[in-house]
Design a protein around this motif. Structure first.
Motif, mmCIF file in Angstrom:
data_model
loop_
_atom_site.group_PDB
_atom_site.id
_atom_site.type_symbol
_atom_site.label_atom_id
_atom_site.label_comp_id
_atom_site.label_asym_id
_atom_site.label_seq_id
_atom_site.Cartn_x
_atom_site.Cartn_y
_atom_site.Cartn_z
ATOM 1 N N ARG A 1 -15.585 -0.185 -0.238
ATOM 2 C CA ARG A 1 -14.960 -1.430 0.226
ATOM 3 C C ARG A 1 -14.971 -1.541 1.739
ATOM 4 O O ARG A 1 -15.227 -2.602 2.304
ATOM 5 N N PHE A 2 -14.707 -0.427 2.405
ATOM 6 C CA PHE A 2 -14.606 -0.512 3.865
ATOM 7 C C PHE A 2 -15.963 -0.557 4.533
ATOM 8 O O PHE A 2 -16.061 -0.944 5.683
ATOM 9 N N ASN B 1 -18.946 1.374 -6.442
ATOM 10 C CA ASN B 1 -18.209 0.802 -7.565
ATOM 11 C C ASN B 1 -18.891 1.102 -8.891
ATOM 12 O O ASN B 1 -18.217 1.390 -9.888
ATOM 13 N N TYR C 1 -6.332 5.474 2.704
ATOM 14 C CA TYR C 1 -6.823 5.637 1.333
ATOM 15 C C TYR C 1 -7.386 7.037 1.125
ATOM 16 O O TYR C 1 -7.180 7.655 0.077
ATOM 17 N N ILE D 1 -14.094 4.147 -4.096
ATOM 18 C CA ILE D 1 -13.835 2.709 -3.955
ATOM 19 C C ILE D 1 -13.464 2.374 -2.518
ATOM 20 O O ILE D 1 -13.910 1.355 -1.964
ATOM 21 N N PHE E 1 0.827 -1.201 0.000
ATOM 22 C CA PHE E 1 0.000 0.000 0.000
ATOM 23 C C PHE E 1 0.859 1.247 0.000
ATOM 24 O O PHE E 1 0.611 2.186 -0.761
ATOM 25 N N VAL F 1 -18.126 4.513 -9.918
ATOM 26 C CA VAL F 1 -16.782 4.610 -10.486
ATOM 27 C C VAL F 1 -16.798 4.225 -11.955
ATOM 28 O O VAL F 1 -16.169 4.872 -12.791
ATOM 29 N N LEU F 2 -17.584 3.196 -12.278
ATOM 30 C CA LEU F 2 -17.720 2.798 -13.684
ATOM 31 C C LEU F 2 -18.264 3.957 -14.516
ATOM 32 O O LEU F 2 -17.741 4.272 -15.595
ATOM 33 N N MET G 1 -2.572 3.894 -8.906
ATOM 34 C CA MET G 1 -3.961 3.796 -8.463
ATOM 35 C C MET G 1 -4.528 2.413 -8.744
ATOM 36 O O MET G 1 -5.311 1.880 -7.941
ATOM 37 N N ILE H 1 -15.713 6.718 -15.002
ATOM 38 C CA ILE H 1 -14.719 6.403 -16.034
ATOM 39 C C ILE H 1 -15.305 6.668 -17.419
ATOM 40 O O ILE H 1 -14.653 7.267 -18.286
ATOM 41 N N VAL I 1 -3.365 -0.697 7.569
ATOM 42 C CA VAL I 1 -3.834 0.293 6.601
ATOM 43 C C VAL I 1 -5.347 0.309 6.611
ATOM 44 O O VAL I 1 -5.992 -0.711 6.398
ATOM 45 N N LEU J 1 -3.530 0.261 -6.023
ATOM 46 C CA LEU J 1 -4.373 0.493 -4.840
ATOM 47 C C LEU J 1 -5.709 -0.235 -4.977
ATOM 48 O O LEU J 1 -6.225 -0.789 -4.000
ATOM 49 N N PHE J 2 -6.263 -0.243 -6.199
ATOM 50 C CA PHE J 2 -7.544 -0.930 -6.381
ATOM 51 C C PHE J 2 -7.387 -2.433 -6.182
ATOM 52 O O PHE J 2 -8.282 -3.085 -5.636
ATOM 53 N N LEU K 1 -9.936 -1.911 -15.528
ATOM 54 C CA LEU K 1 -10.491 -0.789 -16.280
ATOM 55 C C LEU K 1 -9.607 0.438 -16.167
ATOM 56 O O LEU K 1 -9.434 1.185 -17.129
ATOM 57 N N GLN K 2 -9.051 0.644 -14.981
ATOM 58 C CA GLN K 2 -8.186 1.806 -14.775
ATOM 59 C C GLN K 2 -6.986 1.753 -15.704
ATOM 60 O O GLN K 2 -6.639 2.739 -16.349
ATOM 61 N N LEU L 1 -5.272 -3.781 -4.148
ATOM 62 C CA LEU L 1 -5.218 -3.970 -2.700
ATOM 63 C C LEU L 1 -6.598 -3.853 -2.073
ATOM 64 O O LEU L 1 -6.850 -4.458 -1.025
ATOM 65 N N LEU L 2 -7.496 -3.089 -2.682
ATOM 66 C CA LEU L 2 -8.864 -2.998 -2.182
ATOM 67 C C LEU L 2 -9.743 -4.117 -2.715
ATOM 68 O O LEU L 2 -10.955 -4.102 -2.498
ATOM 69 N N GLU L 3 -9.172 -5.047 -3.474
ATOM 70 C CA GLU L 3 -9.856 -6.227 -4.000
ATOM 71 C C GLU L 3 -10.940 -5.891 -4.998
ATOM 72 O O GLU L 3 -11.895 -6.639 -5.158
ATOM 73 N N THR L 4 -10.849 -4.747 -5.666
ATOM 74 C CA THR L 4 -11.761 -4.477 -6.778
ATOM 75 C C THR L 4 -10.954 -4.649 -8.071
ATOM 76 O O THR L 4 -10.504 -3.697 -8.681
ATOM 77 N N VAL M 1 -10.737 7.066 -6.191
ATOM 78 C CA VAL M 1 -10.088 6.354 -5.082
ATOM 79 C C VAL M 1 -10.934 6.446 -3.818
ATOM 80 O O VAL M 1 -11.159 5.439 -3.122
ATOM 81 N N PHE N 1 -11.708 -5.772 -11.061
ATOM 82 C CA PHE N 1 -12.264 -5.357 -12.350
ATOM 83 C C PHE N 1 -12.006 -3.879 -12.602
ATOM 84 O O PHE N 1 -11.612 -3.463 -13.702
ATOM 85 N N LEU N 2 -12.163 -3.074 -11.555
ATOM 86 C CA LEU N 2 -11.921 -1.649 -11.742
ATOM 87 C C LEU N 2 -10.442 -1.363 -11.924
ATOM 88 O O LEU N 2 -10.073 -0.401 -12.609
#
Lengths: 181, 106
Positions: free
Chosen positions: B52-53, B65, B8, B48, A7, B68-69, A41, B72, B3, A44-45, A56-57, A47-50, B45, A52-53
């Motif tokens: 997530r949290f 999420n 974040y 997301i 992270f 975010v799509l 970034m 983008i 963390v 980081l995503f 896409l990023q 690490l946040l377990e997303t 950021v 798919f994003l």
């Protein structure tokens, strides 16, 4: 833990490259730093377990958008770019320091700003909601169907707008300076 | 030290500050536009991290999420149209300097 170190690595990559976008002298360097920042970034995503994003990023931002920027930068004569002046470093440093301190003050007032349900335990406990593309598909085509269609129409409108803007072009003979393109 | 959401959000805020600096300081339209993209990504950021949290098995919080799509997609539209406008500007005025773009006449 190794994820903590990951992270901090990705966070440093994102933030430092982000500041270098704003402060680098040439636009090409800024675009390259933007790629670095977007890749950080994406880490980081992950690490946040997303996941798919994160994909896409990398594909959309670090791929397509930065390539578009580089294409336009190459189109523009570098001799006519704004002369890279000395950035007003002292004033900008004060502004950046003030904004940073303010942001961390806001973050530290966690009992006021953030709800109580957000400590790190909830991250370890819950299932990752958006790990795969399948989850996105199910949500997008049931609950968010209308916004999804509207986004498609928006993309179409943007495409038509770009065609109209770049096609409706008269040579610059009407300009007072009489310059040619 | 674990963390958490704080870290974040700190990254998101610092990235946003970098974008603000780029928009306020630079004279090149392209760099200003890149800084705008940076600010959009900072908001991504934060979204997301929040979703997530806050996710629990009962409430998976997919809204952040999905937003975010959409962000983008809208950023892609914005880049296409904005760069077309910049190219049109370059054809007409032969400049991308914000200091020289003083009026909308001509």
């Amino acid at each position: 833990m190794v994820t903590d170190w990951l992270f901090f690595f990705f966070a440093a990559l994102t933030v430092i490259a982000g500041f270098l976008v704003a402060l680098s002298r040439s636009p090409v360097n800024a675009a390259m730093n933007m790629i670095l920042s977007f890749i950080g970034m994406a880490g980081l995503f992950v690490l946040l377990e997303t996941f798919f994003l994160a994909v896409l990023q990398v594909l959309v931002y670090a791929g397509a958008i930065v390539v578009l920027f580089l294409f336009i930068i190459m189109l523009i004569d570098p001799a006519k770019l704004p002369r890279p002046r000395m950035l007003p470093t002292f004033g900008s440093a004060i502004v950046a320091a003030g904004l940073t301190v303010g942001w961390f003050v806001v973050l530290q007032a966690d009992t006021l700003v953030l709800p109580e349900r957000v400590p790190a335990e909830s991250f370890a406990g819950g299932q990752a909601p958006a790990a795969t593309a399948r989850v996105f598909g199910e949500v997008l085509f049931s609950q968010y169907l209308l916004p999804f269609e509207v986004a498609g129409v928006l993309l179409l409108i943007a495409m038509l707008g770009v065609i109209v803007i770049s096609k409706n072009y008269r040579p610059a003979t009407t300009r007072k300076e009489g310059g040619s393109v | 030290m674990t963390v958490g959401l704080f870290h974040y959000l700190a990254v998101s805020g610092l990235l946003f500050i970098a974008g603000i600096l780029g928009v306020l300081l630079r004279r090149n339209v392209l760099v200003v536009f890149m800084s705008l993209e940076l600010m959009l990504s900072a908001s991504i950021v934060a979204l997301i991290a929040f979703s997530r949290f806050n996710a629990t098995p009962e409430n998976p919080m997919m809204g952040g999420n999905v937003f975010v799509l959409f962000i983008i997609a809208i950023a892609a539209c914005e880049v296409a149209v904005g760069l077309a406008i910049i190219v049109a500007l370059w054809r007409r005025r032969q400049t991308v300097d914000l200091g020289e773009l003083k009026g909308m006449k001509q």
